[in-house]
Design a protein around this motif. Sequence first.
Motif, PDB file in Angstrom:
ATOM      1  N   UNK A  56      99.186 -62.428   9.843  1.00 43.34           N
ATOM      2  CA  UNK A  56      98.546 -63.106  10.972  1.00 43.34           C
ATOM      3  C   UNK A  56      97.591 -64.161  10.424  1.00 43.34           C
ATOM      4  N   UNK A  57      97.700 -65.367  10.921  1.00 45.07           N
ATOM      5  CA  UNK A  57      96.776 -66.438  10.525  1.00 45.07           C
ATOM      6  C   UNK A  57      96.054 -66.915  11.788  1.00 45.07           C
ATOM      7  N   UNK A  58      94.733 -66.897  11.741  1.00 44.09           N
ATOM      8  CA  UNK A  58      93.906 -67.316  12.878  1.00 44.09           C
ATOM      9  C   UNK A  58      93.230 -68.636  12.529  1.00 44.09           C
ATOM     10  N   UNK A  59      93.506 -69.664  13.310  1.00 42.98           N
ATOM     11  CA  UNK A  59      92.954 -70.996  13.029  1.00 42.98           C
ATOM     12  C   UNK A  59      91.511 -71.102  13.518  1.00 42.98           C
ATOM     13  N   UNK A  60      90.602 -71.418  12.599  1.00 42.51           N
ATOM     14  CA  UNK A  60      89.194 -71.575  12.967  1.00 42.51           C
ATOM     15  C   UNK A  60      88.562 -72.693  12.154  1.00 42.51           C
ATOM     16  N   UNK A  61      89.313 -73.759  11.961  1.00 41.05           N
ATOM     17  CA  UNK A  61      88.849 -74.878  11.122  1.00 41.05           C
ATOM     18  C   UNK A  61      88.396 -76.043  11.995  1.00 41.05           C
ATOM     19  N   UNK A  66      84.841 -81.046  15.229  1.00 40.20           N
ATOM     20  CA  UNK A  66      84.778 -80.138  16.365  1.00 40.20           C
ATOM     21  C   UNK A  66      85.647 -78.913  16.122  1.00 40.20           C
ATOM     22  N   UNK A  67      85.351 -77.836  16.851  1.00 35.53           N
ATOM     23  CA  UNK A  67      86.099 -76.588  16.697  1.00 35.53           C
ATOM     24  C   UNK A  67      86.835 -76.260  17.985  1.00 35.53           C
ATOM     25  N   UNK A  68      87.974 -75.599  17.844  1.00 34.72           N
ATOM     26  CA  UNK A  68      88.701 -75.133  19.023  1.00 34.72           C
ATOM     27  C   UNK A  68      88.196 -73.763  19.447  1.00 34.72           C
ATOM     28  N   UNK A  69      87.556 -73.068  18.512  1.00 37.36           N
ATOM     29  CA  UNK A  69      87.061 -71.717  18.768  1.00 37.36           C
ATOM     30  C   UNK A  69      85.807 -71.490  17.929  1.00 37.36           C
ATOM     31  N   UNK A  70      84.862 -70.740  18.457  1.00 38.96           N
ATOM     32  CA  UNK A  70      83.685 -70.387  17.668  1.00 38.96           C
ATOM     33  C   UNK A  70      84.119 -69.459  16.541  1.00 38.96           C
ATOM     34  N   UNK A  71      83.671 -69.714  15.308  1.00 39.35           N
ATOM     35  CA  UNK A  71      84.038 -68.829  14.190  1.00 39.35           C
ATOM     36  C   UNK A  71      83.703 -67.371  14.467  1.00 39.35           C
ATOM     37  N   UNK A  72      82.603 -67.143  15.198  1.00 41.48           N
ATOM     38  CA  UNK A  72      82.211 -65.770  15.516  1.00 41.48           C
ATOM     39  C   UNK A  72      83.307 -65.064  16.303  1.00 41.48           C
ATOM     40  N   UNK A 102      91.585 -65.512   8.503  1.00 45.50           N
ATOM     41  CA  UNK A 102      90.936 -66.522   9.340  1.00 45.50           C
ATOM     42  C   UNK A 102      90.874 -67.807   8.532  1.00 45.50           C
ATOM     43  N   UNK A 103      91.500 -68.853   9.013  1.00 46.80           N
ATOM     44  CA  UNK A 103      91.578 -70.121   8.291  1.00 46.80           C
ATOM     45  C   UNK A 103      90.384 -71.000   8.671  1.00 46.80           C
ATOM     46  N   UNK A 104      89.531 -71.287   7.700  1.00 50.11           N
ATOM     47  CA  UNK A 104      88.326 -72.076   7.978  1.00 50.11           C
ATOM     48  C   UNK A 104      88.289 -73.398   7.224  1.00 50.11           C
TER      49      UNK A 104
END
Length: 217
Positions: A56-61, A66-72, A102-104
């Motif tokens: 599973x890869x979660x995009x959080x970059x 700007x971000x599409x989702x808060x890293x938290x 989590x991809x940052x």
Amino acid sequence: ERSTIASRYNLNALKAQRDVTEKMMEGAGAMEDGALIRPYLAIFLHGKVDSMGADFEIAACEKEGIEAIDPAVAFWFADELKIALETNGIKNNSGVIPTINVVTSPGAYSGSRTLHRMRNGDKLFEFGGFGKMFQALQLEVGKYLRANYSTQLTEILNELMEKFSTTFQTGEAIAAIDVNDRLVENKAREKERLAEKMKNVHYDGEVGEDKVALSAA
């Protein structure tokens, strides 16, 4: 002409995606007078190959600052997903609990700009974005898991979305989670992995200086 048709199709598809998302948020009672009144998690599923990255890869970059989702939220989701996978006995093609990343940093699975703009807006159709309450989670799922656990994963994701709604009823609840240390550690690991890959990239005197040669080593 073909390019014009493709462009129109893409624009219409983009608008449709935003319209459907807005209708879903309205149906969930998360909107009032066209604006979100509480955090809302929207999961955008993508398929990936098993041979690259985690299961599973979660995009959080960040993209364009700007971000599409808060890293938290991304790290919270990763933790909750891991617990759910273990509880439900889901295994990957190696017979172990699926891996989650989590991809940052920029690169593979770092996220679609479309989702960043869905949250923050752009100039198309005078769209101002759904705002910071909107959490667009791009989730890449490996082929083996999609093929063998589709029903179970659907149930798990529905449960996590419900848990998100009860856990984060205000933006302050998200802001209260401190993930700075995890972000620093995550980016350091990603930098190390990139450095390892770059060992096979070198300058070759027979190739022009404006080009990159790949080592066979």
